[in-house]
Write a protein that holds these residues in place. Sequence first.
Motif, PDB file in Angstrom:
ATOM      1  N   VAL A 252       0.846  -1.204   0.000  1.00 36.99           N
ATOM      2  CA  VAL A 252       0.000   0.000   0.000  1.00 36.99           C
ATOM      3  C   VAL A 252       0.879   1.251   0.000  1.00 36.99           C
ATOM      4  CG1 VAL A 252      -1.703   1.330   1.318  1.00 36.99           C
ATOM      5  CG2 VAL A 252      -1.936  -1.158   1.130  1.00 36.99           C
ATOM      6  N   MET A 253       1.944   1.234   0.794  1.00 36.53           N
ATOM      7  CA  MET A 253       2.874   2.363   0.821  1.00 36.53           C
ATOM      8  C   MET A 253       3.459   2.617  -0.562  1.00 36.53           C
ATOM      9  SD  MET A 253       4.769   1.372   4.414  1.00 36.53           S
ATOM     10  CE  MET A 253       6.215   2.432   4.129  1.00 36.53           C
ATOM     11  N   GLN A 254       3.847   1.555  -1.251  1.00 33.13           N
ATOM     12  CA  GLN A 254       4.425   1.709  -2.594  1.00 33.13           C
ATOM     13  C   GLN A 254       3.440   2.360  -3.544  1.00 33.13           C
ATOM     14  OE1 GLN A 254       5.886  -2.441  -3.171  1.00 33.13           O
ATOM     15  NE2 GLN A 254       7.757  -1.468  -3.890  1.00 33.13           N
ATOM     16  N   LEU A 255       2.208   1.885  -3.507  1.00 36.83           N
ATOM     17  CA  LEU A 255       1.187   2.466  -4.372  1.00 36.83           C
ATOM     18  C   LEU A 255       0.931   3.924  -4.004  1.00 36.83           C
ATOM     19  CD1 LEU A 255      -1.354  -0.500  -4.489  1.00 36.83           C
ATOM     20  CD2 LEU A 255      -0.031   0.378  -6.415  1.00 36.83           C
ATOM     21  N   ALA A 256       0.943   4.222  -2.716  1.00 40.67           N
ATOM     22  CA  ALA A 256       0.615   5.575  -2.259  1.00 40.67           C
ATOM     23  C   ALA A 256       1.599   6.613  -2.760  1.00 40.67           C
ATOM     24  CB  ALA A 256       0.552   5.601  -0.733  1.00 40.67           C
ATOM     25  N   VAL A 257       2.878   6.244  -2.879  1.00 42.71           N
ATOM     26  CA  VAL A 257       3.892   7.246  -3.236  1.00 42.71           C
ATOM     27  C   VAL A 257       4.449   7.078  -4.647  1.00 42.71           C
ATOM     28  CG1 VAL A 257       4.530   7.513  -0.812  1.00 42.71           C
ATOM     29  CG2 VAL A 257       5.842   5.936  -2.262  1.00 42.71           C
ATOM     30  N   ALA A 258       3.917   6.141  -5.407  1.00 43.41           N
ATOM     31  CA  ALA A 258       4.433   5.930  -6.760  1.00 43.41           C
ATOM     32  C   ALA A 258       4.368   7.218  -7.570  1.00 43.41           C
ATOM     33  CB  ALA A 258       3.634   4.832  -7.452  1.00 43.41           C
ATOM     34  N   GLY A 259       5.495   7.640  -8.097  1.00 39.92           N
ATOM     35  CA  GLY A 259       5.549   8.834  -8.933  1.00 39.92           C
ATOM     36  C   GLY A 259       5.662  10.137  -8.180  1.00 39.92           C
ATOM     37  N   THR A 260       5.541  10.102  -6.847  1.00 38.14           N
ATOM     38  CA  THR A 260       5.550  11.346  -6.070  1.00 38.14           C
ATOM     39  C   THR A 260       6.950  11.829  -5.718  1.00 38.14           C
ATOM     40  OG1 THR A 260       5.472  10.228  -3.918  1.00 38.14           O
ATOM     41  CG2 THR A 260       3.356  10.694  -5.012  1.00 38.14           C
ATOM     42  N   GLY A 261       7.945  10.962  -5.832  1.00 41.33           N
ATOM     43  CA  GLY A 261       9.300  11.315  -5.420  1.00 41.33           C
ATOM     44  C   GLY A 261       9.581  11.019  -3.962  1.00 41.33           C
ATOM     45  N   ILE A 262       8.573  10.565  -3.219  1.00 37.42           N
ATOM     46  CA  ILE A 262       8.768  10.184  -1.818  1.00 37.42           C
ATOM     47  C   ILE A 262       9.421   8.815  -1.770  1.00 37.42           C
ATOM     48  CG2 ILE A 262       7.575   9.607   0.334  1.00 37.42           C
ATOM     49  CD1 ILE A 262       5.449  11.678  -0.422  1.00 37.42           C
ATOM     50  N   ARG A 263      10.501   8.695  -0.981  1.00 36.66           N
ATOM     51  CA  ARG A 263      11.232   7.432  -0.889  1.00 36.66           C
ATOM     52  C   ARG A 263      10.578   6.485   0.121  1.00 36.66           C
ATOM     53  NH1 ARG A 263      16.256  10.188  -2.153  1.00 36.66           N
ATOM     54  NH2 ARG A 263      16.537   9.908  -4.381  1.00 36.66           N
ATOM     55  N   LEU A 264      10.979   5.227   0.063  1.00 38.62           N
ATOM     56  CA  LEU A 264      10.466   4.186   0.948  1.00 38.62           C
ATOM     57  C   LEU A 264      11.602   3.534   1.719  1.00 38.62           C
ATOM     58  CD1 LEU A 264       8.032   2.453  -1.554  1.00 38.62           C
ATOM     59  CD2 LEU A 264       7.333   3.763   0.443  1.00 38.62           C
ATOM     60  N   SER A 265      11.306   3.167   2.953  1.00 45.07           N
ATOM     61  CA  SER A 265      12.262   2.393   3.742  1.00 45.07           C
ATOM     62  C   SER A 265      11.534   1.238   4.404  1.00 45.07           C
ATOM     63  CB  SER A 265      12.933   3.251   4.815  1.00 45.07           C
ATOM     64  OG  SER A 265      13.773   2.454   5.647  1.00 45.07           O
ATOM     65  N   ASP A 266      12.154   0.073   4.363  1.00 47.25           N
ATOM     66  CA  ASP A 266      11.664  -1.065   5.122  1.00 47.25           C
ATOM     67  C   ASP A 266      12.048  -0.866   6.579  1.00 47.25           C
ATOM     68  OD1 ASP A 266      10.503  -3.528   5.710  1.00 47.25           O
ATOM     69  OD2 ASP A 266      11.402  -4.514   3.971  1.00 47.25           O
ATOM     70  N   GLY A 267      11.620  -1.778   7.438  1.00 49.61           N
ATOM     71  CA  GLY A 267      11.909  -1.674   8.856  1.00 49.61           C
ATOM     72  C   GLY A 267      13.172  -2.408   9.255  1.00 49.61           C
ATOM     73  N   SER A 268      13.144  -2.986  10.447  1.00 48.59           N
ATOM     74  CA  SER A 268      14.338  -3.617  11.010  1.00 48.59           C
ATOM     75  C   SER A 268      14.041  -5.047  11.416  1.00 48.59           C
ATOM     76  CB  SER A 268      14.797  -2.835  12.255  1.00 48.59           C
ATOM     77  OG  SER A 268      13.787  -2.885  13.252  1.00 48.59           O
ATOM     78  N   THR A 269      15.103  -5.784  11.689  1.00 51.48           N
ATOM     79  CA  THR A 269      14.980  -7.066  12.373  1.00 51.48           C
ATOM     80  C   THR A 269      15.636  -6.935  13.731  1.00 51.48           C
ATOM     81  OG1 THR A 269      15.554  -9.419  12.368  1.00 51.48           O
ATOM     82  CG2 THR A 269      17.077  -7.945  11.254  1.00 51.48           C
ATOM     83  N   ASN A 270      14.993  -7.498  14.749  1.00 55.62           N
ATOM     84  CA  ASN A 270      15.547  -7.415  16.105  1.00 55.62           C
ATOM     85  C   ASN A 270      16.416  -8.616  16.459  1.00 55.62           C
ATOM     86  OD1 ASN A 270      13.584  -9.364  16.394  1.00 55.62           O
ATOM     87  ND2 ASN A 270      12.344  -8.234  17.868  1.00 55.62           N
ATOM     88  N   ILE A 271      16.741  -9.416  15.450  1.00 52.46           N
ATOM     89  CA  ILE A 271      17.674 -10.529  15.645  1.00 52.46           C
ATOM     90  C   ILE A 271      19.077  -9.990  15.400  1.00 52.46           C
ATOM     91  CG2 ILE A 271      18.324 -12.852  14.897  1.00 52.46           C
ATOM     92  CD1 ILE A 271      15.411 -13.188  13.944  1.00 52.46           C
ATOM     93  N   ILE A 272      19.814  -9.752  16.471  1.00 52.04           N
ATOM     94  CA  ILE A 272      21.080  -9.022  16.414  1.00 52.04           C
ATOM     95  C   ILE A 272      22.268  -9.997  16.380  1.00 52.04           C
ATOM     96  CG2 ILE A 272      22.480  -7.255  17.551  1.00 52.04           C
ATOM     97  CD1 ILE A 272      19.773  -6.289  16.535  1.00 52.04           C
ATOM     98  N   PRO A 273      23.279  -9.731  15.542  1.00 55.11           N
ATOM     99  CA  PRO A 273      24.462 -10.610  15.457  1.00 55.11           C
ATOM    100  C   PRO A 273      25.409 -10.423  16.646  1.00 55.11           C
ATOM    101  CG  PRO A 273      24.149  -9.329  13.443  1.00 55.11           C
ATOM    102  CD  PRO A 273      23.307  -8.707  14.505  1.00 55.11           C
ATOM    103  N   VAL A 274      25.090 -11.049  17.751  1.00 54.85           N
ATOM    104  CA  VAL A 274      25.936 -10.993  18.944  1.00 54.85           C
ATOM    105  C   VAL A 274      26.027 -12.389  19.556  1.00 54.85           C
ATOM    106  CG1 VAL A 274      25.409  -8.574  19.465  1.00 54.85           C
ATOM    107  CG2 VAL A 274      23.988 -10.389  20.436  1.00 54.85           C
ATOM    108  N   GLY A 275      27.049 -12.592  20.389  1.00 58.27           N
ATOM    109  CA  GLY A 275      27.210 -13.860  21.088  1.00 58.27           C
ATOM    110  C   GLY A 275      27.441 -15.021  20.148  1.00 58.27           C
ATOM    111  N   ASP A 276      26.820 -16.148  20.476  1.00 58.57           N
ATOM    112  CA  ASP A 276      27.003 -17.362  19.667  1.00 58.57           C
ATOM    113  C   ASP A 276      26.148 -17.372  18.406  1.00 58.57           C
ATOM    114  OD1 ASP A 276      28.771 -18.341  21.576  1.00 58.57           O
ATOM    115  OD2 ASP A 276      27.172 -19.352  22.708  1.00 58.57           O
TER     116      ASP A 276
END
Length: 422
Positions: free
Chosen positions: A280-304
């Motif tokens: 829906v976000m992609q459709l909403a801003v198509a052609g407008t020049g507004i950029r898109l960003s995905d979110g994050s993953t909380n699985i962090i590369p630490v420890g084992d």
Amino acid sequence: MAESSFSTADLARIEEQLAATDQLLDRSYPGDDGSRQPVHTVYVPADRFTPSLAAEWGAQALATAEALGGLARLGSLLGQDSGLASAVAERVAAKLASEPIEDLRLDFEDGYGDRGDDAEDADAVAAANAVAAAVAAGTAPPFIGIRFKCFEAATRARGLRTLDLFVSTLAAAGELPAGLILTLPKVTTVAQVQAMDFAVSRLEEVHGLPAGRLRFEVQVETPQLILGPDGTSPVAQLPHAVPGRISALHYGTYDYSASLQISAEYQSMEHPVADFAKEVMQLAVAGTGIRLSDGSTNIIPVGDGVEDAWRIHGRLVRRSLERGFYQGWDLHPAQLPSRFAATYAFYREGLPAAAARLRNYVERTEGGVMDEPATARALAAFVLRGVQCGAVGTEEVQALAGVELSQLTALAHPRLAHSTSK
């Protein structure tokens, strides 16, 4: 010339009928401006920022990679063959040494919490001074700014005060950073974005800034922004409610998933509810020049679990890129190696075929694929993004596609090239 079936009056009537359409397309759908988009946004609590933070993150990222066999081994963990892994590793090492963070957000929202007004006032001023010092010293990421508290009733006044203190302190220190970014979180209605438009307009007036200088990102973290109470999509109205003011929409993985009662174990960037919202976000801003960003993953590369976390992160980065989300969030230094390794591999793997098709298009040579202008624009935009993020070099593009950087930019953004040539 053959006589036209349409009279002068007919043509004038058609022009009149389409005048509003022409104005809408020109005003609301200008297309991408061709400027660089960062491949990620890093979030840190606002009070932890120092001018040396980016370099410290880069050093920690490199140390993590070296401790587990090096960047080439990381490439193999992400499924890259030896040749690709070697080429990517060399570029990622240079990236982590020179520009480990492309976009940094000093967080006064979830990553900061409620510490009382006196503490947040002091931290907002200190953050602005630290950003100004980093910019002056040349150590600031190319894009930098703050995320303040949302415009819901309980936090609205606090968010506005932090925004004011930060921008006002920066303005008093001198020219605002070229890559200044402001982030409005947890948006639920168009009215909240209109209020933000008013707020930054007033800041521009008070500090003598050009109109439109203070653009902002909108975080899409609530289902109400995707589907409103009247059955329409508020997010689709945003570009037209405050034209030219929004720079990007950022998807918030965990707030959005939790709002839809997705249990914590299954909250993910690739859950079906996430994919629906982002489409829906992609459709909403198509052609407008507004950029898109995905979110994050909380699985962090630490420890084992570093290698498993790298595989997950690398796969998610690649998945986002394939779906047209060229930016995402990173939360820890150890995510930088997998971010850049996956991103660089995406562009380097796709470069030979994209460049060959571009060369055929430019030289009007028949090949196995007959590309139309729209596809040629997409091919050029893909290659240009690869150059802008450091995945490929201009000399490689010249050798493979036969085009200079200026021509590549014009192919990717012909409307921009046409407007600048007038």
